[in-house]
Write a protein that holds these residues in place. Structure first.
Motif, PDB file in Angstrom:
ATOM      1  N   ILE A   1      12.545   3.223  13.289  1.00 56.87           N
ATOM      2  CA  ILE A   1      13.563   3.005  12.271  1.00 56.87           C
ATOM      3  C   ILE A   1      13.381   4.079  11.207  1.00 56.87           C
ATOM      4  O   ILE A   1      12.244   4.449  10.881  1.00 56.87           O
TER       5      ILE A   1
ATOM      6  N   ASP B   1       5.759   2.602  10.894  1.00 54.95           N
ATOM      7  CA  ASP B   1       4.675   3.015   9.998  1.00 54.95           C
ATOM      8  C   ASP B   1       3.849   1.818   9.530  1.00 54.95           C
ATOM      9  O   ASP B   1       2.631   1.839   9.555  1.00 54.95           O
TER      10      ASP B   1
ATOM     11  N   PHE C   1      11.155  -5.487   3.478  1.00 59.64           N
ATOM     12  CA  PHE C   1      10.056  -6.014   2.668  1.00 59.64           C
ATOM     13  C   PHE C   1       9.912  -5.233   1.368  1.00 59.64           C
ATOM     14  O   PHE C   1       9.704  -5.812   0.302  1.00 59.64           O
TER      15      PHE C   1
ATOM     16  N   LEU D   1       0.861  -1.176   0.000  1.00 60.02           N
ATOM     17  CA  LEU D   1       0.000   0.000   0.000  1.00 60.02           C
ATOM     18  C   LEU D   1       0.901   1.230   0.000  1.00 60.02           C
ATOM     19  O   LEU D   1       1.798   1.347   0.828  1.00 60.02           O
TER      20      LEU D   1
HETATM   21  P1  5GP Z   1       8.242  -5.769   7.890  1.00 62.99           P
HETATM   22  O1  5GP Z   1       9.603  -5.446   8.429  1.00 62.99           O
HETATM   23  O2  5GP Z   1       7.188  -5.878   8.945  1.00 62.99           O
HETATM   24  O3  5GP Z   1       8.259  -6.919   6.938  1.00 62.99           O
HETATM   25  O4  5GP Z   1       7.839  -4.528   6.994  1.00 62.99           O
HETATM   26  C1  5GP Z   1       7.685  -3.282   7.608  1.00 62.99           C
HETATM   27  C2  5GP Z   1       8.582  -2.241   7.000  1.00 62.99           C
HETATM   28  O5  5GP Z   1       8.539  -2.322   5.575  1.00 62.99           O
HETATM   29  C3  5GP Z   1       8.099  -0.873   7.383  1.00 62.99           C
HETATM   30  O6  5GP Z   1       9.140  -0.216   8.100  1.00 62.99           O
HETATM   31  C4  5GP Z   1       7.796  -0.162   6.083  1.00 62.99           C
HETATM   32  O7  5GP Z   1       8.739   0.847   5.862  1.00 62.99           O
HETATM   33  C5  5GP Z   1       7.922  -1.193   4.998  1.00 62.99           C
HETATM   34  N1  5GP Z   1       6.619  -1.644   4.452  1.00 62.99           N
HETATM   35  C6  5GP Z   1       6.104  -2.898   4.545  1.00 62.99           C
HETATM   36  N2  5GP Z   1       4.952  -3.001   3.870  1.00 62.99           N
HETATM   37  C7  5GP Z   1       4.722  -1.779   3.345  1.00 62.99           C
HETATM   38  C8  5GP Z   1       3.649  -1.254   2.529  1.00 62.99           C
HETATM   39  O8  5GP Z   1       2.691  -1.914   2.140  1.00 62.99           O
HETATM   40  N3  5GP Z   1       3.750   0.063   2.185  1.00 62.99           N
HETATM   41  C9  5GP Z   1       4.786   0.850   2.588  1.00 62.99           C
HETATM   42  N4  5GP Z   1       4.782   2.119   2.197  1.00 62.99           N
HETATM   43  N5  5GP Z   1       5.812   0.378   3.350  1.00 62.99           N
HETATM   44  C10 5GP Z   1       5.770  -0.919   3.719  1.00 62.99           C
END
Ligand code: 5GP
Length: 190
Positions: free
Chosen positions: A57, A125, A99, A20
């Motif tokens: 972060i 975020d 990610f 997103l």
């Molecule tokens: P995770 O570490 O939980 O896999 O992913 C979270 C991090 O990836 C967040 O700090 C964010 O910056 C980024 N992120 C993950 N999914 C999205 C998304 O759908 N949109 C945006 N804009 N950032 C995301």
């Protein structure tokens, strides 16, 4: 959080079925009034908890984190993604798989700013697979600090992060929870 849900509905752009884009209020242009409301909402949700530091972060976690810290009158620390020139002995380091960028980064926090007496609220975020939140929690734990909880602006509940963090014993509180991004549409968890 109603205001945030409306923003996501009206301004969020669905990229594929997993990502997103919210660059009109959170990831590029930022809406300070909304960020202020987000800070207040995190403070409400974690009321009653003793919190000495907010940890996030760079870069998109910084705005919601600083607003929360401002209201709690505590410092906010953002983990850096770039390799700093500081001596390795002076920093906590963890590896985090990104990610959105599909690469592993080292995130670092100076040992000056976190210690065993700290009670840390982690703010970010987005929550997808939980990599960033786990990395931040491991940094807090390297310092001997306690993790009070993890506050997330937008949780994508169809990805495993929230469940994995809860199974690991962390309290996760997300302001909006998305059940799916299928067919270009945002569906919220009821
Ligand atoms: P995770 O570490 O939980 O896999 O992913 C979270 C991090 O990836 C967040 O700090 C964010 O910056 C980024 N992120 C993950 N999914 C999205 C998304 O759908 N949109 C945006 N804009 N950032 C995301």
């Amino acid at each position: 959080m109603k205001l945030l849900k409306e923003k996501v509905m009206n301004e969020g752009i669905v990229l594929g079925e997993q990502v997103l884009k919210v660059d009109s209020f959170l990831n590029h242009q930022m809406d300070p009034m909304l960020m202020s409301e987000i800070g207040s909402e995190f403070v409400r949700r974690f009321a009653g908890e003793e919190i000495t530091k907010i940890l996030t972060i760079e870069s998109s976690g910084i705005a919601p984190a600083i607003m929360t810290a401002l209201e709690l009158r505590v410092p906010m620390i953002f983990a850096r993604k770039n390799k700093s020139l500081t001596l390795r002995e002076d920093i906590f380091v963890e590896k985090v798989y990104s990610f959105t960028k599909r690469e592993t980064n080292e995130i670092t926090v100076s040992k000056k700013f976190l210690g065993a007496n700290d009670r840390v609220l982690i703010i970010d975020d987005f929550l997808a697979n939980g990599e960033a939140a786990f990395g931040l929690a491991r940094i807090a734990e390297q310092a001997g600090a306690s993790v009070v909880g993890i506050g997330i602006v937008i949780e994508k509940s169809f990805q495993p992060g929230a469940k994995l963090l809860q199974e690991a014993g962390y309290r996760v509180d997300s302001l909006v929870r998305i059940a799916s991004l299928d067919n270009g549409t945002v569906t919220f968890v009821e």
